[in-house]
Design an enzyme around this catalytic site. Structure first.
Site, PDB file in Angstrom:
ATOM      1  N   GLU A  12     -26.162  -6.122  -2.910  1.00 23.98           N
ATOM      2  CA  GLU A  12     -26.683  -5.891  -4.260  1.00 23.98           C
ATOM      3  C   GLU A  12     -27.923  -5.032  -4.221  1.00 23.98           C
ATOM      4  OE1 GLU A  12     -28.975  -6.699  -7.996  1.00 23.98           O
ATOM      5  OE2 GLU A  12     -29.591  -6.951  -5.930  1.00 23.98           O
ATOM      6  N   GLU A  13     -28.786  -5.305  -3.235  1.00 19.32           N
ATOM      7  CA  GLU A  13     -30.104  -4.657  -3.195  1.00 19.32           C
ATOM      8  C   GLU A  13     -30.028  -3.175  -2.845  1.00 19.32           C
ATOM      9  OE1 GLU A  13     -32.631  -5.962  -4.336  1.00 19.32           O
ATOM     10  OE2 GLU A  13     -32.559  -8.135  -4.078  1.00 19.32           O
ATOM     11  N   HIS A  36     -39.225  -9.151  -4.013  1.00 16.16           N
ATOM     12  CA  HIS A  36     -39.099  -8.048  -3.041  1.00 16.16           C
ATOM     13  C   HIS A  36     -40.319  -7.993  -2.118  1.00 16.16           C
ATOM     14  CE1 HIS A  36     -35.814  -5.516  -5.239  1.00 16.16           C
ATOM     15  NE2 HIS A  36     -35.608  -6.801  -5.354  1.00 16.16           N
ATOM     16  N   HIS A  48     -25.913 -12.770  -5.461  1.00 17.89           N
ATOM     17  CA  HIS A  48     -25.838 -11.965  -4.242  1.00 17.89           C
ATOM     18  C   HIS A  48     -26.536 -12.650  -3.073  1.00 17.89           C
ATOM     19  CE1 HIS A  48     -29.937 -10.073  -4.271  1.00 17.89           C
ATOM     20  NE2 HIS A  48     -29.842 -10.177  -5.588  1.00 17.89           N
ATOM     21  N   ASP A  53     -34.937 -14.096  -4.305  1.00 12.14           N
ATOM     22  CA  ASP A  53     -34.040 -13.089  -4.872  1.00 12.14           C
ATOM     23  C   ASP A  53     -33.007 -12.761  -3.800  1.00 12.14           C
ATOM     24  OD1 ASP A  53     -32.798 -10.915  -6.013  1.00 12.14           O
ATOM     25  OD2 ASP A  53     -34.514  -9.573  -5.804  1.00 12.14           O
TER      26      ASP A  53
END
Lengths: 336, 341
Positions: free
Chosen positions: B198-199, B309, B60, B170
């Site tokens: 995606e997140e 994150h 992603h 990420d």
């Protein structure tokens, strides 16, 4: 149905690892199906050809039971575990002293590290003892990522009642098998789906299966907790009162014309039945009705006591009535 | 430096234009065709010789970020999360807002003015503002509008024992693995799917898998490394430097055991270190992909990321390189007919 249920209840099939149950079901379904296949996710799909010009109908029952995953093996052979599905939402203390079985037959017992109060038990304090003295010895039997489920004998209790683990799923499987057997020359094409992974995210396996079968109507079988025991949660559902025709759960509102059709069929066949309003649980019916292009669904639930424990209890007469009503619904289905 | 270009590009969920353009430029000369869909997923296709199963690699593009929600009279900006951010990591971080990369700093009431009870609690999102050096609402609105998104202003740096720091490993680390695969040749068709959103709920991957219809899908991710204080060994997700992580179970998938065992075999045969992702927490695009159409056999390989994150994330470059190697060796094994469902 009793023999089938006793056999299936003692078969190990945790969510995502339903292979053993699938093999038993494949063998039991084979004499009654025109074709049997297994899809990518492991759903078992048994089909029966109907008459020319008929519709395509799907009957679905899930095979899986709640599972625990091994995520670490200690140097002294104890297995650390992570709960998956329903166990992730139950107090971990509930698992202490339970006996568990892996699909390869390895058996163990669950213990916990010492805690100050019962509320301090968590999945992190739990472990499985499989009688191994070292990591190397344990790894001969179990690998990280393996799943286990409760190990409990199934037996008859009182008259007509069966006690055992995994009845929540296997009772529906037995009903689906019985329906397949009774539909000798069905009006419509029938696909009986024994689905995987009902226990996670409201039912994962059912979705690809429904996409593949692409039916005109889906009938979902499952179990529903009764409200007929001392101090039970409020519920109209009683053991022995027949299958519950689902009206509503957390994931689906059954369309009135389908609900009415199912009730009519029960009345016409004089099949004992009850009505289910269950706002707290999701279902595979909810998972498939709005999936892909959308699909009309109905659902029948077998009444069950002590759901998600090692001693679930069902009444064989409810299974009999569920099979009878399912056959009527699938034979008479005429909605467009 | 590929990881630098990818991680420093902006791509909040739903706003992946900049990172998509960067990736497009990286892959376009190496593949047979590149295109996007209506959601903004980027597809790069390599036809190969057209023999063997179609493989989709997926990573992603989007990252956790914030969105400006309103502007105060004094020119400070209120904001909301885009994706799963922990409020406690936000205070005092520099950010870059919008396409023009307007710099800002996340601020709150100085500790001098806080009561004892306030100091003992983390500062909540409601108390935080982004300061862009504007002194009135009108001044601020000349540079920034509600709806603009902001990313952390972290730069890529290599340091320590073969480690790197940046924002958005990420999942730019997964995007980087895909870019590296674009440069290789395979016999079977390989589709590189760079997904959006995606997140915020795995929204891009389902339509991507529906379109591509692969026989096999492999998701490349950045996952949490929890070899940090306060975690017990048996509940660790992954540890930095121990190699690519193979997924067991997460919130969106019970991962296919045959796929995992095949990956272990490929790693062992090629002397590539690997580890298991021991936690059941989290979720990723495979959760959507494996349920698409009639079901798609899927697996996940992740690069461990510390402080995921958060504004400054750390990876081991060894883990990254081993993930690139493992992914290539996996594709070679498929090429040689070594993996079927």
């Amino acid at each position: 149905m009793k023999e089938w249920l006793l056999q299936l209840a003692e078969t190990c099939g945790p969510t995502g690892h339903e292979d053993n149950v699938r093999e038993v079901l494949r063998e039991l379904a084979a004499p009654y199906a025109d074709e049997i296949r297994v899809d990518v996710l492991g759903n078992l799909i048994a089909t029966k050809k109907g008459k020319k010009g008929g519709k395509r109908l799907m009957l679905l029952a899930h095979m899986d039971e709640p599972g625990l995953m091994v995520n670490h093996i200690e140097h002294d052979g104890f297995l650390r575990i992570a709960p998956v599905g329903v166990y992730a939402n139950l107090p971990a203390g509930y698992l202490i002293s339970q006996r568990v079985e892996f699909p390869n037959g390895t058996v163990g017992v669950i213990g916990s590290g010492a805690v100050k109060s019962p509320g301090d038990v968590s999945p992190l304090t739990l472990f499985i003892d499989i009688g191994s003295a070292s990591r190397e010895e344990a790894e001969q039997k179990v690998r990280i990522g393996d799943f286990c489920a409760l190990k409990q004998a199934a037996f008859e209790l009182g008259g007509n009642k069966i006690v055992g683990k995994a009845l929540d799923s296997r009772a529906s499987c037995v009903v689906a098998l019985e329906v397949l057997k009774r539909l000798e020359s069905p009006e419509h094409d029938i696909a009986v789906v024994f689905s995987v992974q009902q226990g996670v995210s409201g039912g994962r396996g059912a979705k690809p299966a429904a996409f593949a079968v692409d039916p005109d109507f889906g009938l979902v079988l499952d179990a529903v907790q009764t409200g007929d025991t001392p101090g039970a949660m409020r519920s109209e559902i009683r053991l022995g009162n027949g299958p519950a025709i689902k009206l509503l759960d957390k994931a689906v509102v059954v369309q009135p014309q389908i609900k009415n059709f199912m009730i009519q069929q029960a009345q016409a066949g004089q099949v004992k039945h009850q009505l289910e309003v269950q706002p707290h649980r999701t279902s595979e019916a909810g998972g498939i009705f709005a999936h892909s292009a959308g699909l009309p669904v109905g659902a029948l639930s077998v009444p069950i006591r002590y759901s998600a424990t090692g001693s679930e209890l069902v009444d064989l007469r409810d299974l009999e009535a569920a099979a009878e009503l399912s056959v009527r619904i699938l034979e008479q289905y005429n909605l467009s | 430096m590929l990881l630098k270009r990818l991680t420093e590009a902006s791509g909040p969920s739903g706003h992946e234009d900049e990172i998509r353009q960067v990736i497009y430029e990286e892959v376009r000369d190496h593949v047979d065709r590149v295109y996007t869909d209506s959601l903004g997923n980027l597809y790069a296709e390599k036809d190969g010789k057209g023999t063997g199963p179609k493989v989709m690699l997926c990573a992603h593009m989007d990252e956790c970020a914030v969105m400006i929600s309103s502007v105060d009279a004094n020119g400070l900006l209120q904001f909301r999360h885009v994706g799963g951010l922990d409020d406690r990591v936000l205070l005092a971080k520099p950010v870059l807002i919008g396409e023009k990369r307007i710099p800002g700093v996340i601020g709150s009431k100085p500790p001098h003015h806080q009561k004892g009870t306030e100091r003992s609690k983390p500062v909540s999102l409601e108390q935080l503002r982004i300061d862009i050096g504007a002194s009135t609402r009108e001044e601020a609105l000349q540079h920034v509008q509600p709806g603009d998104v902001a990313v952390f202003a972290t730069t890529y740096e290599e340091f320590g024992a073969n480690c790197a720091k940046s924002k958005s490993f990420d999942d730019r680390v997964g995007c980087a693995v895909l870019v590296e695969m674009a440069k290789l040749s395979f016999d079977m068709p390989v589709v590189l799917a760079f997904t959006v959103q995606e997140e915020i709920g795995l929204r891009g991957a389902g339509p991507a898998a529906y379109r591509v219809q692969p026989d096999i899908a492999l998701v490349l991710e950045g996952t949490l490394a929890s070899d940090t204080p306060g975690t017990v060994v048996h509940a660790r997700a992954t540890a930095l430097g121990q190699g690519p992580a193979l997924s067991l179970v997460d919130g969106s998938s019970i991962h296919n055991r045959k796929f995992r065992e095949h990956m272990m075999k490929v790693a062992e045969e090629n002397g590539i270190p690997y580890q298991m992702r021991n936690t059941t927490a989290g979720g990723n695009d495979a959760g959507r992909i494996h349920l698409t159409r009639e079901g798609i056999i899927s697996g996940v390989v992740s690069v461990p990321v510390r402080y995921i994150h958060a504004p400054a994330q750390i990876i081991s470059l060894g883990d990254y390189e081993n993930t690139v190697r493992l992914t290539e060796k996996f594709l070679r094994s498929v090429e040689q007919g070594g993996f079927q469902r």
